[in-house]
Scaffold this active site. Structure first.
Site, mmCIF file in Angstrom:
data_model
loop_
_atom_site.group_PDB
_atom_site.id
_atom_site.type_symbol
_atom_site.label_atom_id
_atom_site.label_comp_id
_atom_site.label_asym_id
_atom_site.label_seq_id
_atom_site.Cartn_x
_atom_site.Cartn_y
_atom_site.Cartn_z
ATOM 1 N N THR A 138 37.615 38.778 41.784
ATOM 2 C CA THR A 138 38.605 38.497 40.736
ATOM 3 C C THR A 138 39.507 37.301 41.047
ATOM 4 O OG1 THR A 138 39.956 40.208 41.752
ATOM 5 C CG2 THR A 138 38.636 40.866 39.867
ATOM 6 N N ASP A 228 34.458 33.421 52.397
ATOM 7 C CA ASP A 228 35.553 34.365 52.201
ATOM 8 C C ASP A 228 35.421 35.343 53.362
ATOM 9 O OD1 ASP A 228 37.120 36.568 51.578
ATOM 10 O OD2 ASP A 228 36.898 36.273 49.420
ATOM 11 N N LYS A 271 43.017 42.950 55.269
ATOM 12 C CA LYS A 271 41.870 43.868 55.381
ATOM 13 C C LYS A 271 41.440 43.939 56.856
ATOM 14 C CE LYS A 271 41.711 42.836 50.823
ATOM 15 N NZ LYS A 271 42.675 41.939 50.178
ATOM 16 N N ARG A 395 36.537 49.157 39.069
ATOM 17 C CA ARG A 395 35.847 47.896 39.363
ATOM 18 C C ARG A 395 34.693 47.784 38.381
ATOM 19 N NH1 ARG A 395 38.711 44.486 42.563
ATOM 20 N NH2 ARG A 395 39.611 44.780 40.528
ATOM 21 N N PHE A 462 43.231 43.793 34.726
ATOM 22 C CA PHE A 462 43.136 45.158 35.266
ATOM 23 C C PHE A 462 44.413 45.591 35.986
ATOM 24 C CE2 PHE A 462 42.717 43.603 39.549
ATOM 25 C CZ PHE A 462 42.199 42.325 39.342
#
Ligand code: P70
Length: 470
Positions: A138, A228, A271, A395, A462
């Site tokens: 996203t 990423d 993360k 998702r 969202f």
């Protein structure tokens, strides 16, 4: 050859064991509210789990982002913050840690991942260029589009099939990538954007063979390759487990080799890197770095803090080192799998194989009677919360947003509800509670109705959209 790190006691004797390589020193009470209070909270939140107060949540599986428990060493590091505006000692520790474990030359801290995505997109994308990637994410795609780029999904087809057992479902399809380069010309490709353990595909890994082949193709055409790196440590675990020739190599070694094929990376350190806030951007090229270092002062802060406090950078430097330890990663993914195995045994439809950071419930099969335009994955997240106060994340079609040209919903093949497991936070008993709740919601699936969107924000809808029951 012996295994790179000691196995757990159970594993030494050939038993199944992923026991945590730590014990608990500090606890935080959980709050439970009544079913009636949950029903009220859900309506107040417009059936959107992002809009719930965390005080109204029992087990929070919204995300693994910034929700990990820090170690005693990291907390000790927080006390060593050098809060100088410029040249903080903690920045140099961070720089050293990223260089040592990821291998890139130049490092900029950012407040979190999307801060780094913003910088790299603005500097490395020219309006009208294409950015091939292994499935969209996203925030990544939005920053690429805001810079005038066009994201093109070149992940293998298997990634879009929740039941396909391909061991590296995050791989790029070299044929699709080559065809795009052929069609548009190498000069029209901004860079290749490769994510480790692809989030939207269910936390699915990329193989070493795949990145080597992508590198070769990029070299042939003079195209940059950026990673990423958000969950790249978890990606390294899957390479160690599944790819021939890597079983005896440590996760740290695999990570370093993987990064050696890239020209740089952006990172949401919230993360893998075990911190509550932070990110970084790393590149090898001097000229590119100079531009980025100039831009970081506009949006994040001076290049030696980039939006972080000195103490945050110290916790991050320590977190990086802890995050690449084999025993840590094994137990982290072991816990995710434990939940996946319970659900599989109870024949609940989930994305297979189970990925690194989460269990993804397949809402399309779970609620076969709810059409995608009635938000089955959003509905499932709402029902789980109602049942037991467990917070998950949609998702699916809500996350996918609208097509920039036609204005119609993007309709992704995957319509998923994510149960994301924070690192070092919940216990096996919590996983049992989650599995039992999913089963209870599954048992009454036929009586469940879908949702209608009543408010739709323009960007990343969202996060703040509101819904009501049909
Ligand atoms: C999540 C979080 C963040 C993320 C990511 C990958 C592969 C970049 C970022 C951005 C938070 C999130 C973000 C958007 C929608 C829902 C949730 N993922 N790349 O929960 O990093 O959040 O630090 O800016 O997964 O998956 P950051």
């Amino acid at each position: 050859m012996t295994h790179p790190t000691p196995l757990t006691m159970g594993q030494q004797f050939g038993r199944r064991s992923w026991a945590e390589p730590w014990k608990i020193k500090m606890v935080e009470p959980l709050r439970m509210i009544s079913p009636e209070e949950r029903a009220g909270a859900l309506v107040d939140a417009g059936f959107n789990t992002f809009l719930l107060r965390s005080d109204d949540v029992y087990i929070d599986l919204l995300t693994d982002s910034g929700t990990s428990a820090m170690s005693d060493r990291q907390w000790a590091g927080m006390m060593l913050g050098d809060e100088a505006y410029a040249g903080s000692r903690n920045f140099y520790h961070l720089e050293e840690a990223v260089r040592r474990f990821y291998g890139f030359r130049h490092i900029l801290p950012t407040h979190q991942g999307r801060g780094a995505e913003h910088l790299i997109s603005q500097v490395a994308i020219k309006a009208g260029q294409f950015v091939p990637g292994n499935m969209y994410f996203t925030t990544t795609r939005l920053h690429q589009e805001l810079a005038g780029g066009h994201f093109v999904d070149v992940i293998i087809d298997e990634a879009h099939d929740p039941e396909h057992l391909h061991p590296f479902k995050g791989n790029m399809d070299l044929g699709k990538l080559a065809a795009l380069i052929e069609r548009e010309g190498a000069a029209q490709i901004a860079y290749v954007s490769l994510a480790g353990t692809v989030n939207m595909a269910g936390g699915q890994p990329v193989s070493m063979a795949n990145i080597r082949a992508i590198r070769e193709l990029c070299d042939r055409h003079g195209i940059r390759l950026f990673l990423d790196a958000t969950r790249l440590v978890e990606n390294a675990f899957f390479i160690q487990e599944r790819e021939a020739g890597f079983a005896e190599r440590s996760i740290a070694e695999i990570l370093l080799e993987f990064c050696s094929y890239a020209d740089g990376a952006w990172m949401s350190a919230k993360k893998d890197n075990l911190v509550n806030i932070g990110g970084w951007l790393a590149v090898n090229e001097d000229d590119l770095f100079e531009e980025l270092r100039n831009l970081v002062v506009v949006y994040e802060g001076l290049h030696t803090y980039g939006g972080l406090a000195g103490r945050d950078m110290e916790a991050l430097a320590i977190g990086i080192e802890e995050s690449v330890q084999d025993d840590h990663v094994r137990s982290r993914i072991g816990q995710v799998r434990y939940l996946g195995e319970l659900l599989t045994d109870w024949e609940i439809p989930i994305v297979q194989p189970v990925g690194g950071h989460a269990i993804f419930l397949d809402a399309r099969r779970f609620y076969a009677h709810i059409p995608q335009d009635e938000f089955p994955a959003q509905t499932l997240a709402a029902e789980l919360y109602l049942d037991s106060g467990i917070r998950s994340m949609e998702r699916g079609i809500a996350s996918a947003g609208r097509d920039a040209k036609t204005g119609d919903h993007n309709r992704p093949k995957l319509e998923l509800t994510r149960l994301t497991i924070p690192r070092r936070v919940y216990t096996q008993a919590h996983m049992d509670v989650v599995a039992e709740s999913v089963k209870a919601v599954h048992d009454k699936r036929d009586a469940t109705r879908g949702l209608r969107m009543t408010y739709e924000p323009k960007y990343l809808r969202f996060f703040q959209a509101r819904f009501e029951r049909l």
